[in-house]
Design an enzyme around this catalytic site. Structure first.
Site, short mmCIF file in Angstrom:
data_model
loop_
_atom_site.label_atom_id
_atom_site.label_comp_id
_atom_site.label_asym_id
_atom_site.label_seq_id
_atom_site.Cartn_x
_atom_site.Cartn_y
_atom_site.Cartn_z
N CYS A 198 -24.24 -24.45 -2.93
CA CYS A 198 -25.15 -24.70 -4.05
C CYS A 198 -25.07 -26.19 -4.37
O CYS A 198 -23.97 -26.73 -4.55
CB CYS A 198 -24.74 -23.86 -5.25
SG CYS A 198 -25.66 -24.29 -6.75
N ASP A 219 -23.08 -20.33 -0.85
CA ASP A 219 -24.23 -19.43 -0.83
C ASP A 219 -24.28 -18.80 0.56
O ASP A 219 -23.96 -19.45 1.56
CB ASP A 219 -25.53 -20.19 -1.08
CG ASP A 219 -25.69 -20.63 -2.52
OD1 ASP A 219 -25.29 -19.86 -3.42
OD2 ASP A 219 -26.22 -21.72 -2.75
#
Length: 154
Positions: free
Chosen positions: A52, A59
């Site tokens: 992120c 992520d």
């Protein structure tokens, strides 16, 4: 059966380092041994990881890339290392997904390409990103990407 010329590849059969960034990652191509035949090539990366850009937290995504080759195929080890280069790269889901597709378009100039990036929830909301280069050629079998809408992604 056609032979694929791999003489210009720098990673296949070699120990290679992962690039620090997707921009530094080298994607390699090999000649299409079946020019003039329309067929679909699929790569599935069920454990794609990036960061992120706001929090630095990881992520995760399940990425499916389908393309109809023209003159070239992507060399799979270079694709794997390219995708791995996102592991320490901060970018939004949409940016990662479309960047992957555009790098492949620039490298291969395929007849057609699509990406389905099925991202696991961030803040309780999954984000799925889809992009394709246009209409696929008529008469080509395009299987469903096989990733269901989010239900625990199991």
């Amino acid at each position: 059966m056609p032979q694929t010329d791999v003489s210009n590849l720098s990673m296949l059969g070699q120990q290679t380092e992962t690039a620090r960034t997707p921009e530094e990652a080298v994607l390699e191509k090999v000649p299409n041994g079946n020019p003039g035949t329309d067929y679909v090539v699929r790569f599935t990366a069920p454990e794609f990881t990036s960061l992120c850009p706001m929090t630095g937290q990881p992520d995760f995504a399940h990425i499916v890339i389908d393309y109809i080759p023209n003159s070239f195929l992507v060399e799979s080890k270079s694709l794997k290392l390219f995708l791995h280069s996102f592991r320490n790269h901060g970018a939004f889901h949409e940016d990662c997904s479309v960047y992957i597709a555009k790098r492949l378009i620039d490298l291969l100039e395929p007849k057609w390409l699509r990406i389905g990036a099925y991202w696991y929830p961030r803040g309780g909301i999954p984000i799925d990103v889809f992009w394709q280069s246009g209409e696929p050629p008529k008469g080509v079998w395009l299987p469903n990407q096989g990733v269901q809408g989010y239900r625990g992604r199991g």
